[in-house]
Design a protein around this motif. Structure first.
Motif, PDB file in Angstrom:
ATOM      1  N   PHE A 239      49.085  28.774  47.514  1.00 56.44           N
ATOM      2  CA  PHE A 239      49.553  27.729  46.824  1.00 56.44           C
ATOM      3  C   PHE A 239      49.959  27.993  45.510  1.00 56.44           C
ATOM      4  O   PHE A 239      51.005  27.654  44.925  1.00 56.44           O
ATOM      5  N   GLU A 240      48.918  28.679  44.621  1.00 58.89           N
ATOM      6  CA  GLU A 240      49.001  28.832  43.201  1.00 58.89           C
ATOM      7  C   GLU A 240      50.176  29.962  43.039  1.00 58.89           C
ATOM      8  O   GLU A 240      50.855  29.601  41.869  1.00 58.89           O
TER       9      GLU A 240
ATOM     10  N   HIS B  27      53.486  27.605  43.016  1.00 61.29           N
ATOM     11  CA  HIS B  27      53.254  26.437  42.065  1.00 61.29           C
ATOM     12  C   HIS B  27      53.833  27.333  40.845  1.00 61.29           C
ATOM     13  O   HIS B  27      54.627  26.643  40.261  1.00 61.29           O
ATOM     14  N   ARG B  28      53.258  28.461  40.772  1.00 61.59           N
ATOM     15  CA  ARG B  28      53.521  29.227  39.430  1.00 61.59           C
ATOM     16  C   ARG B  28      55.044  29.669  39.269  1.00 61.59           C
ATOM     17  O   ARG B  28      55.744  29.710  38.284  1.00 61.59           O
TER      18      ARG B  28
ATOM     19  N   ASP C   3      52.981  18.338  39.642  1.00 61.21           N
ATOM     20  CA  ASP C   3      52.691  18.928  41.140  1.00 61.21           C
ATOM     21  C   ASP C   3      53.524  17.967  42.090  1.00 61.21           C
ATOM     22  O   ASP C   3      54.128  18.909  42.965  1.00 61.21           O
TER      23      ASP C   3
ATOM     24  N   VAL D 263      56.914  19.795  42.017  1.00 62.95           N
ATOM     25  CA  VAL D 263      56.793  21.277  42.479  1.00 62.95           C
ATOM     26  C   VAL D 263      56.830  21.150  43.876  1.00 62.95           C
ATOM     27  O   VAL D 263      57.348  21.735  44.583  1.00 62.95           O
ATOM     28  N   MET D 264      56.023  20.121  44.497  1.00 65.08           N
ATOM     29  CA  MET D 264      55.999  19.975  46.122  1.00 65.08           C
ATOM     30  C   MET D 264      57.265  19.611  46.628  1.00 65.08           C
ATOM     31  O   MET D 264      57.431  20.103  47.760  1.00 65.08           O
TER      32      MET D 264
ATOM     33  N   TYR E 123      46.507  20.061  45.800  1.00 61.22           N
ATOM     34  CA  TYR E 123      46.800  19.427  44.492  1.00 61.22           C
ATOM     35  C   TYR E 123      46.546  18.087  44.137  1.00 61.22           C
ATOM     36  O   TYR E 123      46.583  17.694  42.965  1.00 61.22           O
TER      37      TYR E 123
END
Length: 398
Positions: free
Chosen positions: A64-65, A68-69, A92, A95-96, A118
């Motif tokens: 996930f991270e 996201h990054r 968040d 990003v989703m 998140y």
């Protein structure tokens, strides 16, 4: 279902340069390599913490991270953390939405768990703390390398203070304190860090350059997503093992460097000799840096890494991913899909060749490697995963 765009997004992290406003090594300082190193730190920190850690949540949290990054590109860490602190929920949510079309197609409710990760602070709370510590540890490893090169760079002492404060703030679980007091474990992760400098396809000019460390994470993520496509849904141990075995699959190369397949195949019996040397080096160099209670698991991940296998009464038994689907898809057997990991290893190499060729950078190793792998996986299904489709995504004439 793994989409073409999702695979391409993974590789975008190979082009995101870290510390790009500082003097730094040119090799291995990409976001892809940092995220890979972070997952090795996360594994060690989780082992230090003990049985309270949900390894499946840790693996997924790391994935996930990573995405996201990757979506947030190369925003400087202080700015990134400030944005997250002040506008975290909005960021968040954005990003989703950026990831929904692709991650939403991954099976097993993966994207729904990412949304929970998140949206709900208490979800995977311990695993989030471990991943935060892993992030700071991997960043600190990088900073110690660039610090001596940047003594005259404006603001470097402020960065040093922020790094120290960030690490101190990670002292929220006992495993972190155990790790920080162990020079052996730090040496192990420093040794692994050398894989950030070992170039893939060393004799071929390519774009983007990739390194063994980042490649290991790519294979781990692809293996995890491939496992989620299997029906019936894989057991938790199988999902964790497929990710971790893939993450560790080239660990021995920290001692031997990347010996390309044509070299291994050029002399009869050479591959076996190389294997024996790798085993000797693991015993002489790697295992002395780790607690003895970890050796069996590391051995399971790294020995015969491309064989599908299970354990029965502590004995490792080679099998097939199809047979795991039919008979051994249960935590008690600790199943691992080495065949799928091998296919993802080949898919990663294929992607590296494809990207270089699509940028117009051609060489004989690139062209022959690309054509050979495309033909090898034409129409091929492994353990219920359609790898033929994944390779067809990236046909140059498609």
């Amino acid at each position: 279902m793994i989409t073409k765009r999702l695979i391409s997004l993974i590789y975008e992290a190979a082009s995101i340069q870290r510390w790009n406003d500082h003097i730094r090594p040119w090799t291995g300082f990409t976001e892809l390599d940092k995220q890979a190193h972070k997952m090795f730190y996360a594994y060690v920190l989780a082992k230090c913490e003990g049985e309270d850690v949900d390894m499946l949540k840790l693996v997924e949290g790391g994935i996930f991270e990573f995405f996201h990054r990757s979506v947030m590109t190369d925003i400087k860490p202080p700015i990134y953390h400030k944005l997250v602190k002040e506008k975290g929920p909005q960021i968040d949510k954005w990003v989703m939405e950026e990831l929904r079309d692709d991650l939403g197609k991954i099976g097993g409710g993966f994207f729904e768990r990412m949304e929970r990760y998140y949206a709900e602070p208490e979800y995977s709370e311990l695993e989030k703390r471990i991943l935060k510590a892993a992030h700071y540890c991997a960043s600190d490893w990088e900073f110690k390398i660039i610090y001596s090169l940047n003594r005259e760079t404006f603001g470097i002492e402020q960065v040093k203070r922020e790094m120290t404060e960030g690490l101190a703030a990670c002292d929220t679980f006992s495993g972190f304190r155990y790790f920080m007091g162990s020079e052996y474990l730090k040496d192990f992760l420093s040794l692994i860090g050398k894989l950030r400098y070992q170039q893939r396809w060393a004799k071929a000019v390519r774009m983007p350059q990739t390194y063994v460390m980042g490649h290991m994470l790519v294979v781990a993520i692809l293996s995890y997503f491939s496992a989620l496509e299997i029906e019936p849904r894989p057991c938790g141990a199988r999902l964790v093992n497929d990710f971790m075995a893939a993450l560790f699959h080239d660990l021995a190369e920290v001692m031997t460097r990347d010996i390309v397949s044509p070299v291994k195949a050029s002399v009869k019996g050479l591959d076996t000799i190389i294997r024996d040397i790798e085993d000797e080096q693991m015993k002489a160099v790697v295992y002395p840096l780790l607690p003895k209670s970890w050796h069996d698991e590391i051995n399971y991940y790294t020995k015969d890494e491309f064989a599908s296998k299970i354990r029965i009464d502590g004995k490792i038994i080679k099998t097939t991913s199809d047979k795991i689907n039919d008979e051994y898809n249960d935590d008690a057997f600790e199943p691992t899909d080495g065949e799928i990991i091998r296919a993802c290893d080949h898919l990663s190499a294929y992607m590296e060749a494809y990207l270089s060729l699509s940028y117009g950078i051609r060489s004989e190793p690139m062209v022959s490697g690309y054509e050979h792998l495309l033909e090898q996986y034409r129409g091929r299904v492994i353990g219920g995963v359609d790898f033929g489709r994944l390779f067809e995504y990236f046909r140059l004439d498609g």
